[in-house]
Design an enzyme around this catalytic site. Structure first.
Site, short mmCIF file in Angstrom:
data_model
loop_
_atom_site.label_atom_id
_atom_site.label_comp_id
_atom_site.label_asym_id
_atom_site.label_seq_id
_atom_site.Cartn_x
_atom_site.Cartn_y
_atom_site.Cartn_z
N GLU A 137 -4.52 -101.39 7.61
CA GLU A 137 -5.62 -101.73 8.53
C GLU A 137 -6.83 -100.82 8.39
O GLU A 137 -7.31 -100.25 9.37
CB GLU A 137 -5.09 -101.73 9.98
CG GLU A 137 -3.95 -102.72 10.16
CD GLU A 137 -3.32 -102.70 11.55
OE1 GLU A 137 -3.69 -101.85 12.38
OE2 GLU A 137 -2.45 -103.56 11.81
N ASN A 178 -2.02 -103.37 3.53
CA ASN A 178 -1.58 -104.28 4.59
C ASN A 178 -2.66 -104.38 5.68
O ASN A 178 -3.21 -103.36 6.11
CB ASN A 178 -0.28 -103.72 5.19
CG ASN A 178 0.43 -104.69 6.10
OD1 ASN A 178 0.71 -105.83 5.73
ND2 ASN A 178 0.75 -104.24 7.30
N HIS A 214 -1.35 -113.59 12.67
CA HIS A 214 -1.16 -113.84 14.11
C HIS A 214 -1.98 -115.07 14.44
O HIS A 214 -3.21 -114.99 14.55
CB HIS A 214 -1.61 -112.63 14.92
CG HIS A 214 -0.95 -111.35 14.49
ND1 HIS A 214 0.41 -111.15 14.58
CD2 HIS A 214 -1.45 -110.23 13.91
CE1 HIS A 214 0.70 -109.95 14.10
NE2 HIS A 214 -0.41 -109.38 13.69
N GLU A 244 3.69 -110.21 8.71
CA GLU A 244 3.93 -110.54 10.12
C GLU A 244 3.53 -112.00 10.28
O GLU A 244 2.51 -112.42 9.74
CB GLU A 244 3.12 -109.65 11.06
CG GLU A 244 3.46 -108.17 10.91
CD GLU A 244 2.63 -107.25 11.82
OE1 GLU A 244 2.14 -107.68 12.86
OE2 GLU A 244 2.49 -106.08 11.45
N ASP A 246 3.43 -114.79 13.51
CA ASP A 246 3.72 -115.34 14.83
C ASP A 246 2.65 -116.37 15.14
O ASP A 246 1.48 -116.16 14.86
CB ASP A 246 3.77 -114.24 15.90
CG ASP A 246 2.62 -113.27 15.80
OD1 ASP A 246 1.53 -113.60 16.31
OD2 ASP A 246 2.79 -112.19 15.19
#
Ligand SMILES: *[C@@H]1O[C@H](CO)[C@@H](O)[C@H](O)[C@H]1NC(C)=O
Length: 273
Positions: A137, A178, A214, A244, A246
């Site tokens: 990040e 990432n 996300h 990730e 979701d």
């Protein structure tokens, strides 16, 4: 998610696990993240240990902070005893910095501390990590560099230097950058592609880019948009991982929302295939 994957893999029965199905399609793994507070939940741990579903584990938080390795080791050992790959996370991040991340620094002193951190942590887990998230990040939403302590004192050079330091400590682990908001082509995705080129221009090794997706049900990009976005990264000679995933919906869940959520999950997994 099992349903979603089964629908793109008609030749694999719905009973096949996520990882079994993903590997059958030529992907490297299907995995999950975990964290220490969850490990007392026996039903959860039984699901986590099901290697038909999860061929890989990422420790959510326990490999950061200090050279206290107990919590990180618990998850690394769990992955090893289950025969699961481990994605190690994370070496250089602006958030949750240990005490050494706060203070008055010069370029030279912060570089020395950063290199010491990377070398110690990577050496401790040497041979156990399929991949390391080396830098996490580093960018703002608009693709500019985040004004972190690393950027303030070292400038963008901290990124290639971090990758070179990690490569020296473990030549056999894959080295990842990432970040989030990379699912769409645009300023931030382009800036990460420029980070890949920056690391390569220093003669340092970078093997992959991790995308933290996300998403919101109904607003997720199409399979083809995601596939061409991923291809812009792999064209630079790096692999990609959805680190990730979701896809949230506003309750109450309806049959229509759940069907759309299934389609949205399917599109991301199918884009990887
Ligand atoms: C800090 O030092 C490194 C290594 O010498 C160098 O690459 C980088 O450009 C320096 N950063 C600044 C802001 O001077």
């Amino acid at each position: 998610m099992t349903l979603a994957l089964a629908s793109i893999l008609p030749q694999v029965t719905q009973a096949a696990g996520l990882d079994v199905a993903a590997v059958a399609k030529g992907l490297l793994y299907f995995g999950t993240a975990t964290d220490n507070p969850e490990l007392t939940d026996t039903a959860y741990v039984a699901g986590l240990k099901n290697t038909d579903d999860f061929g890989q584990i990422t420790p959510g938080n326990s490999q950061r902070n200090t050279f206290a390795f107990t919590k990180g080791d618990m998850i690394a050992d769990l992955a090893a005893s289950n025969g699961q790959q481990l994605t190690c996370h994370t070496l250089v991040w602006h958030s949750q910095l240990p005490n050494w991340g706060i203070g008055s620094w010069t370029n030279e002193t912060l570089l020395a501390a950063m290199k010491n951190q990377i070398t110690n942590v990577v050496t401790h887990y040497k041979g156990q990590c399929y991949a390391w998230d080396v830098v996490n990040e580093a960018l703002n939403e608009d693709g500019s560099y985040r004004d972190s302590v690393f950027y303030q004192h070292i400038g963008p050079a901290y990124i290639p230097i971090a990758f070179a330091t990690a490569a020296a400590a473990d030549p056999d682990t894959k080295l990842y950058y990432n970040d989030y908001s990379l699912v769409y082509a645009g300023a931030k995705a382009t800036a990460v592609q420029n980070i890949v080129k920056l690391v390569q221009s220093y003669g340092a090794r970078i093997d992959g880019v991790g995308l933290q997706d996300h998403l919101i049900v109904g607003n997720a990009p199409s399979q083809s948009a995601q596939a061409s976005n991923l291809a812009a990264f792999t064209a630079l000679g790096v692999e990609v991982a959805i680190t990730e995933l979701d896809i949230r919906l506003t309750l109450p869940a309806t049959d229509a929302l759940l069907a759309q959520q299934s389609t949205d999950y399917r599109n991301t997994v199918a884009a990887c295939v």
